[in-house]
Design a protein around this motif. Structure first.
Motif, mmCIF file in Angstrom:
data_model
loop_
_atom_site.group_PDB
_atom_site.id
_atom_site.type_symbol
_atom_site.label_atom_id
_atom_site.label_comp_id
_atom_site.label_asym_id
_atom_site.label_seq_id
_atom_site.Cartn_x
_atom_site.Cartn_y
_atom_site.Cartn_z
ATOM 1 N N ASP A 1 0.830 -1.222 0.000
ATOM 2 C CA ASP A 1 0.000 0.000 0.000
ATOM 3 C C ASP A 1 0.861 1.268 0.000
ATOM 4 O OD1 ASP A 1 -2.660 -0.700 -0.114
ATOM 5 O OD2 ASP A 1 -2.906 -0.918 2.048
ATOM 6 N N GLY B 1 -4.212 10.655 9.744
ATOM 7 C CA GLY B 1 -4.629 9.263 9.856
ATOM 8 C C GLY B 1 -3.556 8.387 10.471
ATOM 9 N N GLY C 1 -4.946 1.585 8.891
ATOM 10 C CA GLY C 1 -4.175 0.629 8.095
ATOM 11 C C GLY C 1 -3.401 1.284 6.953
ATOM 12 N N ALA D 1 -2.694 4.477 6.501
ATOM 13 C CA ALA D 1 -1.742 5.480 7.014
ATOM 14 C C ALA D 1 -0.476 4.811 7.542
ATOM 15 C CB ALA D 1 -2.398 6.311 8.109
ATOM 16 N N THR E 1 -7.687 9.472 17.013
ATOM 17 C CA THR E 1 -7.359 8.679 18.197
ATOM 18 C C THR E 1 -5.857 8.793 18.450
ATOM 19 O OG1 THR E 1 -9.130 7.173 17.578
ATOM 20 C CG2 THR E 1 -7.578 6.374 19.243
ATOM 21 N N LYS F 1 -3.304 5.821 18.702
ATOM 22 C CA LYS F 1 -2.863 5.172 17.453
ATOM 23 C C LYS F 1 -1.704 5.940 16.816
ATOM 24 C CE LYS F 1 -6.243 3.409 14.800
ATOM 25 N NZ LYS F 1 -7.599 3.390 14.195
ATOM 26 N N THR G 1 -6.866 9.201 5.925
ATOM 27 C CA THR G 1 -8.031 8.759 6.678
ATOM 28 C C THR G 1 -9.092 8.307 5.670
ATOM 29 O OG1 THR G 1 -9.309 10.826 6.666
ATOM 30 C CG2 THR G 1 -7.589 10.626 8.350
ATOM 31 N N LEU H 1 -11.901 9.800 5.572
ATOM 32 C CA LEU H 1 -12.767 10.975 5.399
ATOM 33 C C LEU H 1 -12.666 11.513 3.976
ATOM 34 C CD1 LEU H 1 -12.113 12.848 8.774
ATOM 35 C CD2 LEU H 1 -14.116 11.497 8.112
ATOM 36 N N GLY I 1 -6.196 10.072 -5.412
ATOM 37 C CA GLY I 1 -5.982 8.757 -4.792
ATOM 38 C C GLY I 1 -5.692 7.628 -5.760
ATOM 39 N N MET J 1 -2.132 5.707 -6.500
ATOM 40 C CA MET J 1 -1.661 4.775 -5.458
ATOM 41 C C MET J 1 -2.040 3.340 -5.830
ATOM 42 S SD MET J 1 -2.683 4.897 -1.438
ATOM 43 C CE MET J 1 -2.522 3.485 -0.356
HETATM 44 N N1 NAP Z 1 -5.929 4.770 -3.065
HETATM 45 C C1 NAP Z 1 -5.697 3.539 -2.657
HETATM 46 O O1 NAP Z 1 -5.078 2.728 -3.359
HETATM 47 C C2 NAP Z 1 -6.141 3.098 -1.281
HETATM 48 C C3 NAP Z 1 -5.561 1.968 -0.675
HETATM 49 C C4 NAP Z 1 -5.983 1.595 0.614
HETATM 50 C C5 NAP Z 1 -6.987 2.329 1.250
HETATM 51 N N2 NAP Z 1 -7.537 3.417 0.629
HETATM 52 C C6 NAP Z 1 -8.580 4.213 1.302
HETATM 53 O O2 NAP Z 1 -8.055 4.608 2.538
HETATM 54 C C7 NAP Z 1 -9.108 4.793 3.459
HETATM 55 C C8 NAP Z 1 -8.645 4.362 4.835
HETATM 56 O O3 NAP Z 1 -8.429 2.955 4.835
HETATM 57 P P1 NAP Z 1 -7.806 2.231 6.103
HETATM 58 O O4 NAP Z 1 -7.645 0.812 5.720
HETATM 59 O O5 NAP Z 1 -6.635 2.977 6.605
HETATM 60 O O6 NAP Z 1 -9.000 2.371 7.162
HETATM 61 P P2 NAP Z 1 -8.876 2.306 8.754
HETATM 62 O O7 NAP Z 1 -7.767 1.421 9.172
HETATM 63 O O8 NAP Z 1 -10.258 2.023 9.223
HETATM 64 O O9 NAP Z 1 -8.480 3.815 9.185
HETATM 65 C C9 NAP Z 1 -9.383 4.881 9.043
HETATM 66 C C10 NAP Z 1 -8.677 6.193 9.421
HETATM 67 O O10 NAP Z 1 -9.606 7.274 9.224
HETATM 68 C C11 NAP Z 1 -9.814 7.954 10.472
HETATM 69 N N3 NAP Z 1 -11.207 8.377 10.590
HETATM 70 C C12 NAP Z 1 -12.305 7.679 10.233
HETATM 71 N N4 NAP Z 1 -13.416 8.381 10.520
HETATM 72 C C13 NAP Z 1 -13.016 9.552 11.080
HETATM 73 C C14 NAP Z 1 -13.697 10.698 11.582
HETATM 74 N N5 NAP Z 1 -15.029 10.790 11.557
HETATM 75 N N6 NAP Z 1 -12.950 11.722 12.059
HETATM 76 C C15 NAP Z 1 -11.595 11.647 12.074
HETATM 77 N N7 NAP Z 1 -10.889 10.579 11.619
HETATM 78 C C16 NAP Z 1 -11.594 9.549 11.124
HETATM 79 C C17 NAP Z 1 -9.468 6.930 11.530
HETATM 80 O O11 NAP Z 1 -9.179 7.599 12.743
HETATM 81 P P3 NAP Z 1 -9.274 6.792 14.154
HETATM 82 O O12 NAP Z 1 -8.006 6.013 14.261
HETATM 83 O O13 NAP Z 1 -9.397 7.858 15.161
HETATM 84 O O14 NAP Z 1 -10.491 5.910 14.059
HETATM 85 C C18 NAP Z 1 -8.240 6.255 10.887
HETATM 86 O O15 NAP Z 1 -7.105 7.061 10.995
HETATM 87 C C19 NAP Z 1 -10.283 3.978 2.930
HETATM 88 O O16 NAP Z 1 -11.328 4.871 2.704
HETATM 89 C C20 NAP Z 1 -9.810 3.381 1.615
HETATM 90 O O17 NAP Z 1 -10.761 3.559 0.617
HETATM 91 C C21 NAP Z 1 -7.130 3.818 -0.613
#
Ligand code: NAP
Length: 265
Positions: free
Chosen positions: A110, A134, A137, A139, A160, A163, A197, A199, A246, A249
């Protein structure tokens, strides 16, 4: 797709749910373009059955590897025979290569995909001050890849706090020469600002950082792919910033996955 014969190599993707994944289309097209006699198929498996499936996959001699996505990226780490140092520190694997003797080798691509996407668009993170919103995962993977790329400062800002602290600790253990700070919503003083994140995915989501602090000398990078121009990107453009979407990536990651899983003719 090429005709499937007894010689055709198999790759897979493990997920639950699985209907939405786009990796099969993308990597099957790539194999067709490159003349690879192979096919990548979806393996729908729930968390309770992951161990049983993976143990079966080790025995499957024409299986070359598989992509791993939600919700299995963490659980797969302990099911691999070997995992890169970086993936171990991140605590997640998203690509697995099956060696000829059945050994499973895991890697997390990633973050490397994100950095390759920046570079492909002429944005070099080495020596730059980076603000990362963020600590989930994606991040985590991006933070390790940016540290590996040699950034001069990495500021982590996450809702948070524990984290962010945990991520900073693991970065310090693995990349002691990279300064890592815990930030607030204010991205000023950084050359590259990254939203890692979730968001921006849903309409009406709050912005992941204080956009009023953005200045025209900053580049704002997204990992959200849909919508193509997120609310953060629109606000950053209004403030004169360069933006990076995005999608690169993922595109760059597909290349890296193909290479890691040895999808060759
Ligand atoms: N472009 C690409 O190739 C690619 C690859 C992978 C993922 N992504 C995208 O990346 C995004 C995140 O994926 P992930 O796997 O990292 O998810 P994750 O592990 O669930 O992490 C979500 C992150 O967003 C934050 N967040 C969520 N809701 C929030 C809110 N209301 N206010 C403030 N912070 C908030 C979380 O903060 P907390 O820790 O405080 O909960 C955490 O830092 C996904 O939407 C996915 O579509 C894109």
């Amino acid at each position: 797709m090429t005709e499937i014969t007894g010689r055709t190599a198999i790759w897979g993707i493990l997920a639950d749910p699985i209907h939405h994944v786009k990796t099969p289309q993308a990597l099957n097209s790539l194999m067709q373009e490159r003349g690879v006699d192979g096919v990548l198929i979806p393996f729908h498996v729930g968390a309770d059955d992951l161990t049983a499936l993976v143990s079966g996959l080790k025995a499957m001699r024409n299986l070359k590897g598989f992509v791993v996505t939600v919700p299995h990226k963490t659980a797969i780490v302990d099911l691999c025979d070997d995992v890169s140092k970086q993936a171990r520190a991140i605590g997640a694997v998203n690509t697995v290569r099956r060696e000829a003797d059945g050994r499973l080798v895991g890697e997390m691509l990633d973050g490397a995909g994100f950095v390759a996407g920046l570079r492909e668009n002429g944005i070099e993170p080495r020596g730059r001050r980076i603000y990362l919103a963020g600590a989930g995962g994606a991040a985590n993977a991006i933070a390790f890849a940016l540290a590996e790329a040699g950034v001069s400062l990495l500021t982590i800002a996450n809702r948070t706090l524990s984290k962010s602290e945990d991520l900073r600790q693991r970065l310090a253990e693995n990349h002691p020469s990279v300064p890592v700070e815990i930030g607030t919503g204010d991205p000023s003083g950084h050359e590259i600002v990254v939203n890692a994140t979730s968001l921006g995915l849903k309409e009406g989501d709050p912005l992941p950082l204080d956009v009023t602090r953005l200045t025209p000398d900053q580049t704002v990078a997204e990992i959200i792919m849909q919508p193509e121009v997120t609310a953060l990107m629109a606000a950053a453009r209004e403030r004169g910033c360069r933006t990076h979407p995005g999608r690169p990536m993922l595109a760059c990651q597909l290349e890296l996955m193909a290479e890691f899983m040895e999808m060759r003719p």
